[in-house]
Design a protein around this motif. Structure first.
Motif, PDB file in Angstrom:
ATOM      1  N   THR A 115      -0.211  -7.125   3.590  1.00  0.00           N
ATOM      2  CA  THR A 115       1.072  -7.646   4.065  1.00  0.00           C
ATOM      3  C   THR A 115       1.280  -7.211   5.514  1.00  0.00           C
ATOM      4  OG1 THR A 115       2.341  -5.705   3.370  1.00  0.00           O
ATOM      5  CG2 THR A 115       2.003  -7.463   1.732  1.00  0.00           C
ATOM      6  N   ASN A 116       2.226  -7.873   6.187  1.00  0.00           N
ATOM      7  CA  ASN A 116       2.557  -7.455   7.558  1.00  0.00           C
ATOM      8  C   ASN A 116       3.045  -6.013   7.579  1.00  0.00           C
ATOM      9  OD1 ASN A 116       1.914 -10.046   8.206  1.00  0.00           O
ATOM     10  ND2 ASN A 116       4.016 -10.724   8.650  1.00  0.00           N
ATOM     11  N   ARG A 117       3.736  -5.622   6.528  1.00  0.00           N
ATOM     12  CA  ARG A 117       4.223  -4.242   6.436  1.00  0.00           C
ATOM     13  C   ARG A 117       3.050  -3.268   6.320  1.00  0.00           C
ATOM     14  NH1 ARG A 117       8.615  -2.014   1.959  1.00  0.00           N
ATOM     15  NH2 ARG A 117       8.790   0.111   2.820  1.00  0.00           N
ATOM     16  N   ASP A 118       2.013  -3.658   5.527  1.00  0.00           N
ATOM     17  CA  ASP A 118       0.821  -2.806   5.407  1.00  0.00           C
ATOM     18  C   ASP A 118       0.166  -2.612   6.775  1.00  0.00           C
ATOM     19  OD1 ASP A 118       1.122  -2.663   2.639  1.00  0.00           O
ATOM     20  OD2 ASP A 118      -0.185  -4.401   2.278  1.00  0.00           O
ATOM     21  N   ILE A 119       0.025  -3.709   7.522  1.00  0.00           N
ATOM     22  CA  ILE A 119      -0.628  -3.638   8.831  1.00  0.00           C
ATOM     23  C   ILE A 119       0.184  -2.762   9.775  1.00  0.00           C
ATOM     24  CG2 ILE A 119      -1.353  -5.004  10.831  1.00  0.00           C
ATOM     25  CD1 ILE A 119      -1.854  -7.331   8.867  1.00  0.00           C
ATOM     26  N   ARG A 120       1.490  -2.915   9.732  1.00  0.00           N
ATOM     27  CA  ARG A 120       2.363  -2.082  10.573  1.00  0.00           C
ATOM     28  C   ARG A 120       2.203  -0.608  10.213  1.00  0.00           C
ATOM     29  NH1 ARG A 120       7.982  -0.453  10.003  1.00  0.00           N
ATOM     30  NH2 ARG A 120       8.914  -0.133  12.073  1.00  0.00           N
ATOM     31  N   ASN A 157       4.044   1.570  16.752  1.00  0.00           N
ATOM     32  CA  ASN A 157       5.314   1.216  16.109  1.00  0.00           C
ATOM     33  C   ASN A 157       5.703  -0.207  16.540  1.00  0.00           C
ATOM     34  OD1 ASN A 157       7.649   1.284  14.691  1.00  0.00           O
ATOM     35  ND2 ASN A 157       8.667   2.801  15.982  1.00  0.00           N
ATOM     36  N   THR A 158       5.355  -1.180  15.716  1.00  0.00           N
ATOM     37  CA  THR A 158       5.533  -2.594  16.058  1.00  0.00           C
ATOM     38  C   THR A 158       6.324  -3.291  14.970  1.00  0.00           C
ATOM     39  OG1 THR A 158       3.374  -2.536  17.136  1.00  0.00           O
ATOM     40  CG2 THR A 158       4.313  -4.707  16.703  1.00  0.00           C
ATOM     41  N   ALA A 159       7.178  -4.226  15.344  1.00  0.00           N
ATOM     42  CA  ALA A 159       7.958  -4.983  14.364  1.00  0.00           C
ATOM     43  C   ALA A 159       7.043  -5.892  13.550  1.00  0.00           C
ATOM     44  CB  ALA A 159       9.024  -5.811  15.080  1.00  0.00           C
ATOM     45  N   GLU A 160       7.409  -6.107  12.288  1.00  0.00           N
ATOM     46  CA  GLU A 160       6.605  -6.958  11.422  1.00  0.00           C
ATOM     47  C   GLU A 160       6.561  -8.393  11.945  1.00  0.00           C
ATOM     48  OE1 GLU A 160       7.533  -6.645   7.257  1.00  0.00           O
ATOM     49  OE2 GLU A 160       7.955  -4.495   7.427  1.00  0.00           O
ATOM     50  N   ASN A 161       7.629  -8.855  12.552  1.00  0.00           N
ATOM     51  CA  ASN A 161       7.655 -10.203  13.125  1.00  0.00           C
ATOM     52  C   ASN A 161       6.624 -10.342  14.255  1.00  0.00           C
ATOM     53  OD1 ASN A 161       9.640 -11.040  11.369  1.00  0.00           O
ATOM     54  ND2 ASN A 161      11.327 -10.690  12.819  1.00  0.00           N
ATOM     55  N   THR A 162       6.501  -9.266  15.044  1.00  0.00           N
ATOM     56  CA  THR A 162       5.506  -9.279  16.121  1.00  0.00           C
ATOM     57  C   THR A 162       4.098  -9.380  15.543  1.00  0.00           C
ATOM     58  OG1 THR A 162       6.968  -7.915  17.499  1.00  0.00           O
ATOM     59  CG2 THR A 162       4.642  -8.011  18.113  1.00  0.00           C
ATOM     60  N   LEU A 176       0.827  -1.198   0.000  1.00  0.00           N
ATOM     61  CA  LEU A 176       0.000   0.000   0.000  1.00  0.00           C
ATOM     62  C   LEU A 176       0.865   1.254   0.000  1.00  0.00           C
ATOM     63  CD1 LEU A 176      -2.658  -0.995   2.692  1.00  0.00           C
ATOM     64  CD2 LEU A 176      -2.845  -1.231   0.219  1.00  0.00           C
ATOM     65  N   ASP A 177       0.399   2.284  -0.705  1.00  0.00           N
ATOM     66  CA  ASP A 177       1.118   3.556  -0.655  1.00  0.00           C
ATOM     67  C   ASP A 177       0.684   4.336   0.575  1.00  0.00           C
ATOM     68  OD1 ASP A 177      -1.373   4.715  -1.248  1.00  0.00           O
ATOM     69  OD2 ASP A 177      -0.946   4.811  -3.388  1.00  0.00           O
ATOM     70  N   THR A 178       1.342   5.431   0.831  1.00  0.00           N
ATOM     71  CA  THR A 178       1.091   6.217   2.050  1.00  0.00           C
ATOM     72  C   THR A 178      -0.348   6.716   2.119  1.00  0.00           C
ATOM     73  OG1 THR A 178       3.406   6.927   2.075  1.00  0.00           O
ATOM     74  CG2 THR A 178       1.847   8.201   3.398  1.00  0.00           C
ATOM     75  N   GLN A 179      -0.877   7.164   0.986  1.00  0.00           N
ATOM     76  CA  GLN A 179      -2.237   7.693   0.969  1.00  0.00           C
ATOM     77  C   GLN A 179      -3.264   6.619   1.341  1.00  0.00           C
ATOM     78  OE1 GLN A 179      -3.397   9.587  -2.696  1.00  0.00           O
ATOM     79  NE2 GLN A 179      -5.540   9.761  -2.104  1.00  0.00           N
ATOM     80  N   ARG A 180      -3.106   5.410   0.764  1.00  0.00           N
ATOM     81  CA  ARG A 180      -4.060   4.341   1.064  1.00  0.00           C
ATOM     82  C   ARG A 180      -3.945   3.883   2.513  1.00  0.00           C
ATOM     83  NH1 ARG A 180      -7.276   1.116  -1.986  1.00  0.00           N
ATOM     84  NH2 ARG A 180      -7.390   3.053  -3.200  1.00  0.00           N
ATOM     85  N   ILE A 181      -2.714   3.864   3.034  1.00  0.00           N
ATOM     86  CA  ILE A 181      -2.517   3.499   4.443  1.00  0.00           C
ATOM     87  C   ILE A 181      -3.265   4.469   5.353  1.00  0.00           C
ATOM     88  CG2 ILE A 181      -0.788   3.527   6.302  1.00  0.00           C
ATOM     89  CD1 ILE A 181       1.107   2.081   4.412  1.00  0.00           C
TER      90      ILE A 181
END
Length: 396
Positions: A46-51, A63-68, A3-8
Motif C-alpha cells: 500500500t502507499n502507507r507501506d511504502i511511506r 517523511n512523504t505524504a501518501e498522496n505524493t 505491514l507491521d513495524t517489524q516487517r517495515i
C-alpha cells in the motif's frame, strides 16, 4: 493487509546501502527500488507501506505524504521505463519485470547452480546477481531448488585449462602439458611417462600435441588430441581428462593438420557416442538381445534413436527383442553388460536378412557384410569372457 513495524524495518534493511532520498527525483527512484525489492504481483504494497519503509530507511528525509507517493507511482506506471509491469489494485501496488520474469530467473538460477563450467565462487556471485531481479518474496522461494553434487563442479585449474585449450583450438596451435594420475591420497601424483622415442631410453613427461576436440561426459571434461610420434602404446589420437592435466600452455608450434587430424575431428561425435565412460578402443557393430525390463537402460546408454526390433519379440511375460548398435569394446562396456544378469545378451548374427526392413539398421550396417559382423561378434564375445575370467580370478 498493512505491514507491521517489524516487517517495515526488515524491508527497509533490504534497500541498497548507497540509496539516498534528498529531493523529489531521488524519492521517485527510491519508491521504484522499494517496489522492485519488496513487492511482486502476489505481494502488493500500500502507499502507507511504502511511506513507512521510506521513513524507516531515511528518517525525516523520507517523511512523504501518501498522496505524493501515489503520484510518483502513477508517473512510473505511465512512463513504462525499465520494462516494468507496475499494477495498482485494491490491495496496493506491485511491480515485476517484463524483460526477465520470475520463471526465467528461476531457470537461470537452476542453470547456474547445476553448471559444470562455473566454479563455486562464480556460481555464487551469479546467483546473488540473479536474486536482485526478483522480489524478496520470490527470492526466498528460489533458495535451494537445485542440489548439486559438489565434486561435479570443476576447479579453477580446470576452467583455466579449458580457456587455454579453447584458445589453442581457435588459433590453430599445439599445447604442451604433463599428465598425472590420482594417487592414494586423492591428489595428483607424479607425471605419467610416455614411451621412449626410437633410439632413445629417455622417458618423456612433457606432451606437445594438437588439440582435436573438447568433450564433457560423466562429470568430467576431456581433451582429444593428436600426437605424432605417438605418446603411448603406438596410438596417435589420445583422450585425456582435463582435471589431470597440469602446466597447460599454448605452444609456439602450429597444430598438425594432416589427414588423421581431419578424420579425428570429423568422427569425434560418432566415436564419443560409441564409447562407454569415455574409454576409447576399437569400434564394433553388434547385436544385443534385450528383455523388455532392460529397455530403459538401452535408451539411456545408446540414446533415444536406438531402434529395437520388437516385432521379433517372444510372447511371454518378459519379452525379448533385438537392437543393433556400434560400441567401443572396452572394460567399461563389458562392465555395463555384466550388470544385466543375462537380461541383455550378445546375439550371434546368422545373416543380414534381419535388417532388410529396418532403415536405421541399414545405416549402421552400410559398410558391414555378414563376415565382418560375425568377426565383430567373436571379438567382443572373447573380450567379454576374458573380462569375466579376470574379474573372478582373484576369488578362486
Amino acid at each position: 493487509m498493512a505491514l507491521d513495524t517489524q516487517r517495515i524495518e526488515e524491508y527497509a534493511a533490504l534497500l541498497p546501502r548507497n540509496l539516498s532520498c534528498t529531493d523529489a527525483r531521488e524519492r521517485m527512484l527510491c519508491v521504484l527500488e522499494i517496489l522492485q525489492t519488496c513487492s511482486d504481483h502476489e505481494h502488493p504494497l500500500t502507499n502507507r507501506d511504502i511511506r513507512g519503509i521510506l521513513r524507516a530507511r531515511f528518517g525525516d528525509a523520507g517523511n512523504t505524504a501518501e498522496n505524493t507517493i501515489a503520484r510518483d507511482i502513477k508517473a512510473l506506471k505511465v512512463c513504462g521505463a525499465l520494462g516494468l509491469d507496475i499494477r495498482v489494485g485494491p490491495l496496493g501496488v506491485s511491480c515485476e519485470s517484463t524483460r526477465l520474469g520470475y520463471q526465467q530467473v528461476r531457470m537461470l538460477l537452476n542453470a547456474a547452480q547445476s553448471s559444470r563450467t562455473l566454479s563455486h565462487k562464480q556460481a555464487s556471485e551469479l546467483q546473488t546477481a540473479l536474486s536482485t531481479l526478483v522480489s524478496c518474496h520470490q527470492d526466498e522461494s528460489l533458495i535451494g531448488e537445485v542440489l548439486v553434487e559438489q565434486r561435479s563442479i570443476p576447479s579453477q585449474q580446470v576452467l583455466k585449462n579449458l580457456d587455454i585449450i579453447s584458445e589453442a583450438l581457435r588459433t590453430h596451435k599445439k599445447i604442451s602439458f604433463t599428465y598425472h594420475f590420482t594417487d592414494f591420497d586423492g591428489k595428483l601424483g607424479r607425471p605419467l611417462e610416455g614411451d621412449p622415442l626410437e633410439g632413445s631410453s629417455d622417458l618423456r613427461t612433457t606432451r606437445v600435441e594438437t588439440p582435436v576436440a573438447l568433450i564433457y561426459s560423466g562429470k568430467f571434461y576431456y581433451l582429444e588430441s593428436y600426437s605424432n610420434p605417438p605418446w603411448r602404446h603406438g596410438r596417435t589420437v589420445l583422450r585425456s581428462r582435463i582435471d589431470r592435466m597440469m602446466n597447460v600452455e599454448i605452444s609456439d608450434e602450429k597444430a598438425d593438420n594432416c589427414d588423421e587430424v581431419k578424420q579425428a575431428r570429423k568422427t569425434a561425435v560418432k566415436r564419443i557416442e560409441t564409447s562407454f565412460d569415455m574409454i576409447d578402443g576399437k569400434t564394433h557393430t553388434i547385436l544385443l538381445r534385450a528383455t523388455a525390463s532392460s529397455t530403459n537402460a538401452l535408451f539411456d546408454s545408446f540414446g533415444k534413436l536406438t531402434y529395437i526390433d520388437y516385432t521379433q519379440a517372444e510372447e511371454d511375460s518378459d519379452r525379448a527383442a533385438l537392437t543393433c548398435v556400434n560400441i567401443t569394446a572396452s572394460f567399461a562396456f563389458y562392465k555395463w553388460l555384466a550388470g544385466f544378469d543375462g537380461k541383455v545378451l550378445l546375439e550371434e548374427p546368422k545373416a543380414l536378412s534381419f535388417a532388410q526392413y529396418q532403415q536405421a539398421w541399414k545405416n549402421i550396417l552400410r559398410d558391414k557384410g555378414i563376415v565382418n559382423l560375425q568377426s565383430d561378434y567373436r571379438e567382443v564375445r572373447e573380450g567379454y569372457l576374458e573380462f569375466l575370467n579376470n574379474a573372478r580370478a582373484p576369488y578362486l
